[in-house]
Design a protein around this motif. Structure first.
Motif, PDB file in Angstrom:
ATOM      1  N   ARG A 184      -3.866  18.732  17.343  1.00  0.00           N
ATOM      2  CA  ARG A 184      -3.655  18.796  15.894  1.00  0.00           C
ATOM      3  C   ARG A 184      -3.856  17.413  15.315  1.00  0.00           C
ATOM      4  O   ARG A 184      -3.782  16.401  16.024  1.00  0.00           O
ATOM      5  N   MET A 185      -4.112  17.356  14.015  1.00  0.00           N
ATOM      6  CA  MET A 185      -4.199  16.082  13.327  1.00  0.00           C
ATOM      7  C   MET A 185      -2.806  15.494  13.149  1.00  0.00           C
ATOM      8  O   MET A 185      -1.819  16.225  13.038  1.00  0.00           O
ATOM      9  N   GLY A 186      -2.740  14.193  13.091  1.00  0.00           N
ATOM     10  CA  GLY A 186      -1.482  13.551  12.775  1.00  0.00           C
ATOM     11  C   GLY A 186      -1.237  13.584  11.283  1.00  0.00           C
ATOM     12  O   GLY A 186      -2.152  13.824  10.486  1.00  0.00           O
ATOM     13  N   THR A 187      -0.001  13.361  10.897  1.00  0.00           N
ATOM     14  CA  THR A 187       0.358  13.314   9.480  1.00  0.00           C
ATOM     15  C   THR A 187       0.902  11.939   9.131  1.00  0.00           C
ATOM     16  O   THR A 187       1.329  11.172  10.011  1.00  0.00           O
ATOM     17  N   ALA A 188       0.924  11.660   7.848  1.00  0.00           N
ATOM     18  CA  ALA A 188       1.497  10.395   7.392  1.00  0.00           C
ATOM     19  C   ALA A 188       2.962  10.287   7.794  1.00  0.00           C
ATOM     20  O   ALA A 188       3.456   9.202   8.129  1.00  0.00           O
ATOM     21  N   ASP A 189       3.664  11.412   7.788  1.00  0.00           N
ATOM     22  CA  ASP A 189       5.072  11.401   8.192  1.00  0.00           C
ATOM     23  C   ASP A 189       5.240  11.071   9.670  1.00  0.00           C
ATOM     24  O   ASP A 189       6.242  10.464  10.062  1.00  0.00           O
ATOM     25  N   ASP A 190       4.278  11.474  10.512  1.00  0.00           N
ATOM     26  CA  ASP A 190       4.333  11.102  11.925  1.00  0.00           C
ATOM     27  C   ASP A 190       4.360   9.577  12.069  1.00  0.00           C
ATOM     28  O   ASP A 190       5.128   9.017  12.859  1.00  0.00           O
ATOM     29  N   VAL A 191       3.500   8.920  11.316  1.00  0.00           N
ATOM     30  CA  VAL A 191       3.432   7.458  11.373  1.00  0.00           C
ATOM     31  C   VAL A 191       4.704   6.841  10.790  1.00  0.00           C
ATOM     32  O   VAL A 191       5.276   5.916  11.358  1.00  0.00           O
ATOM     33  N   ALA A 192       5.151   7.379   9.668  1.00  0.00           N
ATOM     34  CA  ALA A 192       6.331   6.827   8.996  1.00  0.00           C
ATOM     35  C   ALA A 192       7.576   6.898   9.882  1.00  0.00           C
ATOM     36  O   ALA A 192       8.398   5.973   9.882  1.00  0.00           O
TER      37      ALA A 192
ATOM     38  N   ILE B  75       5.985   6.175   4.275  1.00  0.00           N
ATOM     39  CA  ILE B  75       6.949   5.163   4.724  1.00  0.00           C
ATOM     40  C   ILE B  75       7.972   4.896   3.630  1.00  0.00           C
ATOM     41  O   ILE B  75       9.186   4.875   3.881  1.00  0.00           O
ATOM     42  N   CYS B  76       7.487   4.703   2.416  1.00  0.00           N
ATOM     43  CA  CYS B  76       8.401   4.468   1.284  1.00  0.00           C
ATOM     44  C   CYS B  76       9.364   5.626   1.114  1.00  0.00           C
ATOM     45  O   CYS B  76      10.578   5.426   0.934  1.00  0.00           O
ATOM     46  N   GLN B  77       8.853   6.847   1.160  1.00  0.00           N
ATOM     47  CA  GLN B  77       9.690   8.012   0.911  1.00  0.00           C
ATOM     48  C   GLN B  77      10.741   8.197   1.991  1.00  0.00           C
ATOM     49  O   GLN B  77      11.884   8.584   1.697  1.00  0.00           O
ATOM     50  N   GLN B  78      10.396   7.910   3.253  1.00  0.00           N
ATOM     51  CA  GLN B  78      11.400   8.045   4.310  1.00  0.00           C
ATOM     52  C   GLN B  78      12.473   6.960   4.187  1.00  0.00           C
ATOM     53  O   GLN B  78      13.652   7.212   4.453  1.00  0.00           O
ATOM     54  N   LEU B  79      12.079   5.767   3.779  1.00  0.00           N
ATOM     55  CA  LEU B  79      13.075   4.724   3.533  1.00  0.00           C
ATOM     56  C   LEU B  79      13.990   5.108   2.367  1.00  0.00           C
ATOM     57  O   LEU B  79      15.206   4.914   2.433  1.00  0.00           O
ATOM     58  N   LEU B  80      13.414   5.663   1.325  1.00  0.00           N
ATOM     59  CA  LEU B  80      14.202   6.092   0.171  1.00  0.00           C
ATOM     60  C   LEU B  80      15.156   7.221   0.540  1.00  0.00           C
ATOM     61  O   LEU B  80      16.315   7.246   0.116  1.00  0.00           O
ATOM     62  N   GLN B  81      14.680   8.158   1.350  1.00  0.00           N
ATOM     63  CA  GLN B  81      15.527   9.267   1.800  1.00  0.00           C
ATOM     64  C   GLN B  81      16.708   8.768   2.625  1.00  0.00           C
ATOM     65  O   GLN B  81      17.774   9.385   2.649  1.00  0.00           O
TER      66      GLN B  81
ATOM     67  N   GLY C  74       0.813  -1.214   0.000  1.00  0.00           N
ATOM     68  CA  GLY C  74       0.000   0.000   0.000  1.00  0.00           C
ATOM     69  C   GLY C  74       0.841   1.257   0.000  1.00  0.00           C
ATOM     70  O   GLY C  74       0.480   2.254   0.639  1.00  0.00           O
ATOM     71  N   GLY C  75       1.955   1.233  -0.727  1.00  0.00           N
ATOM     72  CA  GLY C  75       2.878   2.361  -0.697  1.00  0.00           C
ATOM     73  C   GLY C  75       2.651   3.417  -1.756  1.00  0.00           C
ATOM     74  O   GLY C  75       3.448   4.349  -1.875  1.00  0.00           O
ATOM     75  N   SER C  76       1.588   3.298  -2.505  1.00  0.00           N
ATOM     76  CA  SER C  76       1.363   4.254  -3.589  1.00  0.00           C
ATOM     77  C   SER C  76       0.844   5.604  -3.105  1.00  0.00           C
ATOM     78  O   SER C  76       1.006   6.618  -3.784  1.00  0.00           O
ATOM     79  N   ALA C  77       0.211   5.625  -1.944  1.00  0.00           N
ATOM     80  CA  ALA C  77      -0.365   6.873  -1.437  1.00  0.00           C
ATOM     81  C   ALA C  77      -0.461   6.811   0.087  1.00  0.00           C
ATOM     82  O   ALA C  77      -0.220   5.774   0.705  1.00  0.00           O
ATOM     83  N   GLY C  78      -0.794   7.950   0.692  1.00  0.00           N
ATOM     84  CA  GLY C  78      -1.078   8.010   2.117  1.00  0.00           C
ATOM     85  C   GLY C  78       0.087   7.641   3.006  1.00  0.00           C
ATOM     86  O   GLY C  78       1.241   7.993   2.744  1.00  0.00           O
ATOM     87  N   ILE C  79      -0.209   6.900   4.067  1.00  0.00           N
ATOM     88  CA  ILE C  79       0.808   6.504   5.034  1.00  0.00           C
ATOM     89  C   ILE C  79       1.874   5.633   4.368  1.00  0.00           C
ATOM     90  O   ILE C  79       3.070   5.782   4.630  1.00  0.00           O
ATOM     91  N   GLY C  80       1.451   4.732   3.494  1.00  0.00           N
ATOM     92  CA  GLY C  80       2.408   3.867   2.819  1.00  0.00           C
ATOM     93  C   GLY C  80       3.397   4.646   1.976  1.00  0.00           C
ATOM     94  O   GLY C  80       4.592   4.332   1.949  1.00  0.00           O
ATOM     95  N   GLN C  81       2.923   5.688   1.302  1.00  0.00           N
ATOM     96  CA  GLN C  81       3.821   6.536   0.512  1.00  0.00           C
ATOM     97  C   GLN C  81       4.842   7.221   1.410  1.00  0.00           C
ATOM     98  O   GLN C  81       6.033   7.277   1.076  1.00  0.00           O
TER      99      GLN C  81
END
Length: 242
Positions: free
Chosen positions: A202-210, A20-26, A11-18
Motif C-alpha cells: 500500500r502507499m504510505g500516508t502523511a499521517d504515517d510519517v507524522a 505533523i502540525c495537526q498531530q502536534l496540535l491534537q 512547510g506545514g501548510s500542506a502534505g506531510i508538514g500539515q
C-alpha cells in the motif's frame, strides 16, 4: 511575561508538514508553521508565518520573529522540493534551489532555535530526509541534498547531545500526498507498479510519517539520537545498511 513553548515546523501548510502540525496540535501543543503559502486550514493553537525559505535574509528575518514570541522546544525541518532531473538535465539553478531549501534553511533555523532548545533541556530536532537519499533515478539534486540532511543530522546529534538535544531524521518512501497524486493518479498503471514494489502493498500516508516524527519529538525519547528512520513500507529492504 514568559514565552509560550511551541514546536516549529517548516512547510506545514500542506502534505506531510500539515499532518505533523495537526498531530502536534491534537496532542495539545502550540505549533508555529513557516511556509511560502498560507495554510487553507486553521487551529486555535496554530500560528503561521509566510516566508521564502530559499532566501537567507528572509529565513533569518522570520526566525527572528518566531523567536521573539515563542520558546521553541522542537524543530521539524520539513519544507522540501524535488526538482526532478537526471545528471544530463539538472541545472545549477535546480541545485541552488534545493541546497537553499534543504540545507541552508535548515542550518539557519537550527542556529536560530538553539538557545531555546538548550534552555528547555530536552530540545528536539527532526529533519525530513527521503528514501531517495539511498539512490533514485531522476533525483540527482534532490537525493544529494537530502543525503546532506542525513549527514547534518548525525553530526549535530554528536555536537548537541550533551545539551539534552536529540537530532534525528525521518526518511519517507512512497507517500500518497496531493503532489504525488498529481503525477500518479489513483488506480493508474504507474501507481499500481509502485504499490507492487512496496513490501506492505500500500502507499504510505502523511499521517504515517507524522507519527514517526512524533516519536522523535517526544520528551520521553531522549536516548534515541543521530538515527534515520525509513518510513517506506519496506522499500529500502535490501538497500539500506543495517
Amino acid at each position: 511575561m514568559s514565552q509560550t513553548p511551541a514546536y516549529l515546523v517548516t512547510g506545514g501548510s500542506a502534505g506531510i508538514g500539515q499532518a505533523i502540525c495537526q498531530q502536534l496540535l491534537q496532542a495539545g501543543h502550540t505549533v508555529v508553521n513557516i511556509d511560502y503559502t498560507v495554510p487553507g486550514w486553521s487551529h486555535a493553537n496554530l500560528v503561521s508565518f509566510q516566508a521564502d525559505l530559499t532566501n537567507a535574509d528572509a529565513t533569518r528575518a522570520v526566525a527572528q520573529q518566531v523567536m521573539a514570541q515563542y520558546a521553541i522546544v522542537g524543530l521539524v525541518n520539513n519544507a522540501g522540493a524535488t526538482r526532478p532531473g537526471t545528471i544530463d538535465t539538472a541545472t545549477l539553478a535546480d541545485l541552488d534551489y534545493v541546497v537553499a531549501l534543504h540545507l541552508q534553511a535548515s542550518m539557519l533555523l537550527i542556529q536560530a532555535v538553539l538557545p531555546s532548545l538548550r534552555a528547555c533541556g530536552q530540545g528536539r530536532i527532526v529533519n525530513i530526509a527521503t528514501r531517495a537519499a539511498l539512490g533514485k533515478p531522476e533525483r540527482v539534486v534532490y537525493s544529494a541534498t537530502k543525503a546532506g540532511m542525513i549527514g547534518m543530522t548525525r553530526t549535530l546529534a554528536m555536537e548537541l547531545g550533551s545539551d539534552g538535544i536529540t537530532v534525528n531524521a525521518v526518511a519517507p518512501g512512497p507517500i500518497a500526498t496531493e503532489l504525488f497524486r498529481k503525477s500518479n493518479p489513483e488506480g493508474s498503471p504507474q501507481t499500481q507498479r509502485i504499490i507492487n514494489s512496496i513490501a506492505v502493498k500500500r502507499m504510505g500516508t502523511a499521517d504515517d510519517v507524522a507519527r514517526s516524527v512524533m516519536f522523535f519529538l517526544s520528551p520521553d525519547n531522549g536516548f534515541v539520537t543521530g538515527q534515520v528512520l525509513y518510513v517506506c513500507g519496506g522499500t529500502t529492504l535490501g538497500v539500506a545498511p543495517i
